[in-house]
Design a protein around this motif. Structure first.
Motif, short mmCIF file in Angstrom:
data_model
loop_
_atom_site.label_atom_id
_atom_site.label_comp_id
_atom_site.label_asym_id
_atom_site.label_seq_id
_atom_site.Cartn_x
_atom_site.Cartn_y
_atom_site.Cartn_z
N VAL A 167 0.85 -1.19 0.00
CA VAL A 167 0.00 0.00 0.00
C VAL A 167 0.89 1.24 0.00
CG1 VAL A 167 -1.74 1.32 1.25
CG2 VAL A 167 -1.85 -1.18 1.23
N GLU A 168 0.75 2.06 -1.03
CA GLU A 168 1.51 3.29 -1.14
C GLU A 168 0.76 4.39 -0.38
OE1 GLU A 168 4.18 5.22 -4.65
OE2 GLU A 168 2.02 5.09 -5.06
N ALA A 169 1.10 4.56 0.90
CA ALA A 169 0.39 5.52 1.75
C ALA A 169 0.77 6.95 1.44
CB ALA A 169 0.68 5.21 3.22
N GLY A 187 -8.32 9.84 4.59
CA GLY A 187 -7.68 8.76 3.86
C GLY A 187 -6.71 9.21 2.79
N SER A 188 -6.42 10.52 2.76
CA SER A 188 -5.56 11.04 1.69
C SER A 188 -4.08 10.82 1.94
CB SER A 188 -5.82 12.55 1.50
OG SER A 188 -5.50 13.25 2.70
N GLY A 189 -3.70 10.58 3.20
CA GLY A 189 -2.29 10.43 3.53
C GLY A 189 -1.79 11.44 4.54
N VAL A 196 -0.43 23.25 1.55
CA VAL A 196 -0.06 22.07 0.78
C VAL A 196 -1.21 21.08 0.88
CG1 VAL A 196 1.55 20.12 0.63
CG2 VAL A 196 2.40 22.41 1.21
N SER A 197 -1.63 20.54 -0.25
CA SER A 197 -2.71 19.55 -0.23
C SER A 197 -2.15 18.15 -0.43
CB SER A 197 -3.75 19.87 -1.31
OG SER A 197 -3.19 19.73 -2.60
N ILE A 198 -2.86 17.19 0.16
CA ILE A 198 -2.54 15.78 -0.05
C ILE A 198 -3.80 15.09 -0.55
CG2 ILE A 198 -1.70 13.64 0.98
CD1 ILE A 198 -0.38 15.19 3.16
N ARG A 199 -3.67 14.41 -1.67
CA ARG A 199 -4.80 13.64 -2.22
C ARG A 199 -4.25 12.34 -2.79
NH1 ARG A 199 -10.06 14.20 -3.48
NH2 ARG A 199 -10.10 16.36 -2.80
N ASP A 200 -4.84 11.24 -2.38
CA ASP A 200 -4.39 9.92 -2.83
C ASP A 200 -2.89 9.73 -2.61
OD1 ASP A 200 -6.98 9.28 -3.69
OD2 ASP A 200 -6.63 10.20 -5.65
N GLY A 201 -2.41 10.26 -1.48
CA GLY A 201 -1.02 10.08 -1.11
C GLY A 201 -0.04 10.98 -1.81
N ALA A 202 -0.53 11.92 -2.61
CA ALA A 202 0.37 12.79 -3.38
C ALA A 202 0.35 14.21 -2.81
CB ALA A 202 -0.04 12.82 -4.85
N ALA A 226 -13.46 21.38 -1.49
CA ALA A 226 -12.90 20.06 -1.87
C ALA A 226 -12.25 19.37 -0.68
CB ALA A 226 -11.89 20.23 -2.99
N ILE A 227 -12.12 20.08 0.46
CA ILE A 227 -11.48 19.50 1.63
C ILE A 227 -12.56 18.88 2.49
CG2 ILE A 227 -9.98 19.96 3.59
CD1 ILE A 227 -9.11 22.55 2.14
N THR A 228 -12.72 17.57 2.42
CA THR A 228 -13.78 16.90 3.16
C THR A 228 -13.21 15.72 3.91
OG1 THR A 228 -14.29 15.56 1.22
CG2 THR A 228 -15.55 17.58 1.52
#
Length: 247
Positions: free
Chosen positions: A36-38, A59-61, A229-235, A245-247
């Motif tokens: 799992v790439e966290a 769950g974004s990381g 800085v945003s994190i989405r799907d570990g990026a 969009a921040i939920t």
């Protein structure tokens, strides 16, 4: 094991101060099967004295990022430099010592001992930092005054409001003079009035030169940072998302 400097890094004359946080291709993958790439390998710099907010959906990381930045987990790829120190070159004891000297943590839950006064709760943070016993209570009182609680040093946590308890927690994080104040949802358990009091305190600490990094779900809290800085799907991305969009 690489030795750690005791105080601020000694820099050659004319040299610039290293960033407090520098990720160079830092990522974390948990072994499988399947792996799992966290946190995907990415770069990030947080300079001394910055106020940076980290946002992203559940769950974004964000928790993985917090654990790496706070030296609670080691990345599986890349290099993490903290105050110019390569954390990957340290053993467990060295990482623990570095974390204790350079990072102050503030969490959503206050984690205060209910049977200890505010002053005693702050003083307990110095048990493992080689601070002489006679200096602990005076230093605790001093930092409580700094966060506006000089009149509440003898109060037990059950007698404090939520905002006051969070300020005690912030004082506990500050008492070791860290390079970085790392906050995870610091207003998550507070009502609006107490949340604003805590945010104003973080603003004041930043204005005094503290490096502040806040992880949050709250768009209004995210706006307090000098950058987001945003994190989405570990990026990791330096482009802040729209608040909706921040939920």
């Amino acid at each position: 094991m690489k030795a750690l400097p005791d105080g601020p890094l000694a820099l050659p004359e004319g040299a610039s101060k290293p960033p407090v946080i520098e990720f160079r291709g830092v990522g974390l993958t948990y072994p499988g099967p399947p792996p799992v790439e966290a946190l995907r390998p990415g770069n990030l710099r947080v300079e001394s004295g910055e106020f940076v907010t980290i946002v992203g959906p559940s769950g974004s990381g964000k928790s993985t990022f917090l654990n790496i930045a706070g030296l609670l987990d080691a990345p599986t790829s890349g290099t993490y430099m903290l105050d110019g120190i390569d954390t990957g070159a340290l053993g467990d004891a060295g990482r623990t010592a570095l974390r204790g000297r350079r990072i102050g943590f503030v969490f959503q839950s206050f984690h205060l001992l209910s049977h200890r006064s505010a002053q005693e709760n702050v003083a307990l943070a110095m048990l493992y930092n080689a601070v002489p016993r006679r200096e602990r209570l005076p230093r605790a009182r001093e930092v409580l005054q700094r966060v506006g609680l000089g009149h509440r040093v003898d109060a037990l946590p059950p007698r404090l409001s939520g905002g006051e308890r969070q300020r005690v927690a912030i004082a506990r994080a500050l008492v070791g003079n860290p390079s970085l104040l790392l906050c995870d949802e610091p207003t998550g358990n507070l009502d609006t009035a107490n949340a604003q009091t805590v945010l104003r305190l973080l603003d004041e600490l930043h204005q005094d030169g503290m490096t502040v990094l806040v992880i949050t779900h709250d768009p209004q809290v995210a706006l307090r940072g000098g950058r987001t800085v945003s994190i989405r799907d570990g990026a990791l991305s330096e482009r802040a998302e729209h608040p909706e969009a921040i939920t």
